[in-house]
Scaffold this active site. Sequence first.
Site, mmCIF file in Angstrom:
data_model
loop_
_atom_site.group_PDB
_atom_site.id
_atom_site.type_symbol
_atom_site.label_atom_id
_atom_site.label_comp_id
_atom_site.label_asym_id
_atom_site.label_seq_id
_atom_site.Cartn_x
_atom_site.Cartn_y
_atom_site.Cartn_z
ATOM 1 N N LYS A 21 -5.971 -23.800 11.101
ATOM 2 C CA LYS A 21 -4.974 -23.257 10.163
ATOM 3 C C LYS A 21 -3.852 -24.264 9.919
ATOM 4 C CE LYS A 21 -5.931 -18.368 10.810
ATOM 5 N NZ LYS A 21 -5.509 -17.026 11.125
ATOM 6 N N GLU A 60 -2.542 -6.404 1.325
ATOM 7 C CA GLU A 60 -3.473 -7.493 1.025
ATOM 8 C C GLU A 60 -4.044 -7.269 -0.371
ATOM 9 O OE1 GLU A 60 -6.267 -8.035 4.239
ATOM 10 O OE2 GLU A 60 -4.655 -8.035 5.706
ATOM 11 N N LYS A 115 7.555 1.165 9.632
ATOM 12 C CA LYS A 115 6.242 0.726 9.170
ATOM 13 C C LYS A 115 5.157 1.747 9.551
ATOM 14 C CE LYS A 115 3.467 -2.145 7.387
ATOM 15 N NZ LYS A 115 3.394 -2.689 6.083
ATOM 16 N N GLY A 120 8.408 28.676 6.178
ATOM 17 C CA GLY A 120 8.122 30.107 6.193
ATOM 18 C C GLY A 120 8.233 30.637 4.785
ATOM 19 N N CYS A 134 5.667 32.378 0.213
ATOM 20 C CA CYS A 134 4.696 31.597 -0.579
ATOM 21 C C CYS A 134 3.935 30.533 0.212
ATOM 22 C CB CYS A 134 5.402 30.927 -1.753
ATOM 23 S SG CYS A 134 6.040 32.123 -2.918
ATOM 24 N N LYS A 171 1.240 31.800 2.742
ATOM 25 C CA LYS A 171 0.193 32.562 2.042
ATOM 26 C C LYS A 171 -0.693 31.639 1.195
ATOM 27 C CE LYS A 171 1.695 34.924 -1.672
ATOM 28 N NZ LYS A 171 1.026 34.417 -2.854
ATOM 29 N N LYS A 194 15.693 31.212 4.852
ATOM 30 C CA LYS A 194 16.622 30.112 4.565
ATOM 31 C C LYS A 194 17.981 30.676 4.188
ATOM 32 C CE LYS A 194 15.044 29.129 -0.141
ATOM 33 N NZ LYS A 194 14.339 28.224 -0.998
ATOM 34 N N ARG A 248 10.571 37.935 5.278
ATOM 35 C CA ARG A 248 9.107 37.855 5.295
ATOM 36 C C ARG A 248 8.659 36.447 5.705
ATOM 37 N NH1 ARG A 248 7.792 39.640 -0.566
ATOM 38 N NH2 ARG A 248 9.689 38.394 -0.779
HETATM 39 N N1 LIG Z 1 -2.122 -7.921 6.906
HETATM 40 C C1 LIG Z 1 -1.300 -7.076 6.326
HETATM 41 O O1 LIG Z 1 -1.518 -6.589 5.214
HETATM 42 C C2 LIG Z 1 -0.032 -6.701 7.017
HETATM 43 C C3 LIG Z 1 1.005 -6.132 6.270
HETATM 44 C C4 LIG Z 1 2.201 -5.814 6.921
HETATM 45 C C5 LIG Z 1 2.332 -6.027 8.275
HETATM 46 N N2 LIG Z 1 1.304 -6.549 8.976
HETATM 47 C C6 LIG Z 1 1.506 -6.798 10.415
HETATM 48 O O2 LIG Z 1 1.873 -8.169 10.564
HETATM 49 C C7 LIG Z 1 1.330 -8.694 11.770
HETATM 50 C C8 LIG Z 1 0.442 -9.885 11.471
HETATM 51 O O3 LIG Z 1 -0.657 -9.428 10.693
HETATM 52 P P1 LIG Z 1 -1.661 -10.460 9.995
HETATM 53 O O4 LIG Z 1 -2.596 -9.628 9.188
HETATM 54 O O5 LIG Z 1 -0.903 -11.544 9.353
HETATM 55 O O6 LIG Z 1 -2.408 -11.035 11.302
HETATM 56 P P2 LIG Z 1 -3.459 -12.232 11.364
HETATM 57 O O7 LIG Z 1 -4.378 -11.913 12.465
HETATM 58 O O8 LIG Z 1 -4.011 -12.513 9.998
HETATM 59 O O9 LIG Z 1 -2.564 -13.489 11.762
HETATM 60 C C9 LIG Z 1 -1.977 -13.646 13.009
HETATM 61 C C10 LIG Z 1 -1.888 -15.148 13.288
HETATM 62 O O10 LIG Z 1 -1.109 -15.330 14.463
HETATM 63 C C11 LIG Z 1 -1.654 -16.463 15.113
HETATM 64 N N3 LIG Z 1 -1.170 -16.521 16.500
HETATM 65 C C12 LIG Z 1 -1.572 -15.784 17.562
HETATM 66 N N4 LIG Z 1 -0.861 -16.145 18.664
HETATM 67 C C13 LIG Z 1 0.004 -17.091 18.276
HETATM 68 C C14 LIG Z 1 1.013 -17.850 18.941
HETATM 69 N N5 LIG Z 1 1.245 -17.707 20.254
HETATM 70 N N6 LIG Z 1 1.731 -18.730 18.229
HETATM 71 C C15 LIG Z 1 1.499 -18.896 16.917
HETATM 72 N N7 LIG Z 1 0.562 -18.220 16.214
HETATM 73 C C16 LIG Z 1 -0.180 -17.345 16.899
HETATM 74 C C17 LIG Z 1 -3.160 -16.296 14.974
HETATM 75 O O11 LIG Z 1 -3.856 -17.506 15.180
HETATM 76 C C18 LIG Z 1 -3.218 -15.815 13.508
HETATM 77 O O12 LIG Z 1 -3.345 -16.911 12.619
HETATM 78 C C19 LIG Z 1 0.611 -7.527 12.442
HETATM 79 O O13 LIG Z 1 1.529 -6.874 13.305
HETATM 80 C C20 LIG Z 1 0.288 -6.608 11.282
HETATM 81 O O14 LIG Z 1 0.154 -5.267 11.696
HETATM 82 C C21 LIG Z 1 0.144 -6.911 8.375
#
Ligand SMILES: NC(=O)c1ccc[n+]([C@@H]2O[C@H](COP(=O)([O-])OP(=O)(O)OC[C@H]3O[C@@H](n4cnc5c(N)ncnc54)[C@H](O)[C@@H]3O)[C@@H](O)[C@H]2O)c1
Length: 457
Positions: free
Chosen positions: A35, A160, A209, A264, A267, A270, A323, A330
């Site tokens: 990455k 996403e 969230k 309650g 409506c 029921k 309320k 009722r």
């Molecule tokens: N994907 C979504 O649509 C979305 C939306 C809102 C919130 N979230 C939240 O955001 C967070 C991240 O989600 P995501 O989908 O981006 O996850 P992801 O798995 O796509 O990415 C996480 C990244 O963190 C990296 N990582 C792990 N340990 C690490 C470290 N010690 N140092 C640096 N990098 C490290 C991994 O290699 C990976 O690239 C989660 O808590 C998720 O619930 C996700």
Amino acid sequence: MKISIFGMGYVGCVGAACCASLGHHVIGVDVSPHKVELLRSGRPTIIEKDIERLVWAAHESGRLEATMDAAYAVENSEISFIAVGTPSTKEGHLSLDYIYKVAGQIGEALGKKKGFHIVAVRSTVLPGTNARIGEIIEETSGKKRDQDFTVVSNPEFLREGTAVHDYLNPPLTLIGADNETAVDRMRALYEDIPGEFIVTDIRVAEMMKYVNNTYHALKIVFGNEIGNICKALDVDSHKVMEIFCKDTQLNISPYYFKPGFAYGGSCLPKDSKALRTLARDHYIETPVINSIEESNEIQKKNAVDMIVEKGRRKVGILGLSFKAGTDDLRCSPIVDVVEALLGKGFELRIYDKNVKLSEITGTNKDFIMAKIPHLQHFVYDDLDRVVSGSDVLVVTNKEAEFTDLPKKYPGKIIVDLVRAWNEVDYEGNYEGISWGNINTNEKQNEKIGKDMTETEF
Ligand SMILES: NC(=O)c1ccc[n+]([C@@H]2O[C@H](COP(=O)([O-])OP(=O)(O)OC[C@H]3O[C@@H](n4cnc5c(N)ncnc54)[C@H](O)[C@@H]3O)[C@@H](O)[C@H]2O)c1
């Protein structure tokens, strides 16, 4: 501004590209060499609309770096975002292993850094996680939270597929913080992002969230269950839901969204039952709709349990109708609570200025007589008499005459089922049915817990 983002997955990569497009300098950190290499060559780590263009532009402008070196990232930024994954464990808990590992890495780096640092938690975490992250950073850095660094909650709301657009056009920007400097810096970071900038308690922000995502899931399954019933009846569910969504007073609105007591009236119980029965008659499975009544019954039981737990026998019920401003008994949920408390031998005094037993007629009278035929023995028309004769006051509606209760009668135990006050500076024990303590009286709050173990039974 100079920021670092730990975790270059969906959230981190989108955040890095968008922040760079807003003119900030971003250091992306990941444990994956692949990455880091992608970003260094100007390519995103994910597939998303517009992300390639933004990452390339960030790379070309020199505003996006990528590294595996946590210390370098912390040293060269003033805010470190945590955007690593928080997957489910086998048992369904949230795994915070990645989060705490990053907290440790940031802490170690901070130990060597001069100047104030902000850690912003972008990952989805449960209430209390930010506090723990702060502790880990204190332990590993030897520095003090609030003095040398702080931790703020800044949950991510992107979806996403439309992640870049969502990042740059969020419904709101939420910061949970207890440090003014951090709030100012976060405000400056997001100054070009539209939408309301909301600052709140850290634990409230952490909760958001989960509430959002669970509600979104609920919307989907509710829509599907309605659709399945409509199909069985040969009704076009899309037309039904389109019209449903046009009601922005009661349906798509803040109305009915305030945590409190059970529903309650004549409506809701029921009609939700009728829809459930209709579905069953057509062999349509509607577990979400079916569970509504059960959840409502549990809330009544919660109210009874709260009152019983106070350990006092004399209880004043302030409001009996379903309320404020009506005498309709009722299906008033508080009637069920009264019935349960009478069954347990409580000494009840009931006050409701709208309920005059001698004037109640028709189905209203039939209902209450069937439930509690000897109700007249417990109902008083004098609020003061009810309050004075009770140790526990159960407030069940927001009549204006209850507003001064905490001031007028210090020392009573108040059980609030309707959030009658937004905060109470009250020298007595206060408990709300569905919210954490809002009693601002420090002396009293210290006492809570000690008192409540005593019981008069
Ligand atoms: N994907 C979504 O649509 C979305 C939306 C809102 C919130 N979230 C939240 O955001 C967070 C991240 O989600 P995501 O989908 O981006 O996850 P992801 O798995 O796509 O990415 C996480 C990244 O963190 C990296 N990582 C792990 N340990 C690490 C470290 N010690 N140092 C640096 N990098 C490290 C991994 O290699 C990976 O690239 C989660 O808590 C998720 O619930 C996700």
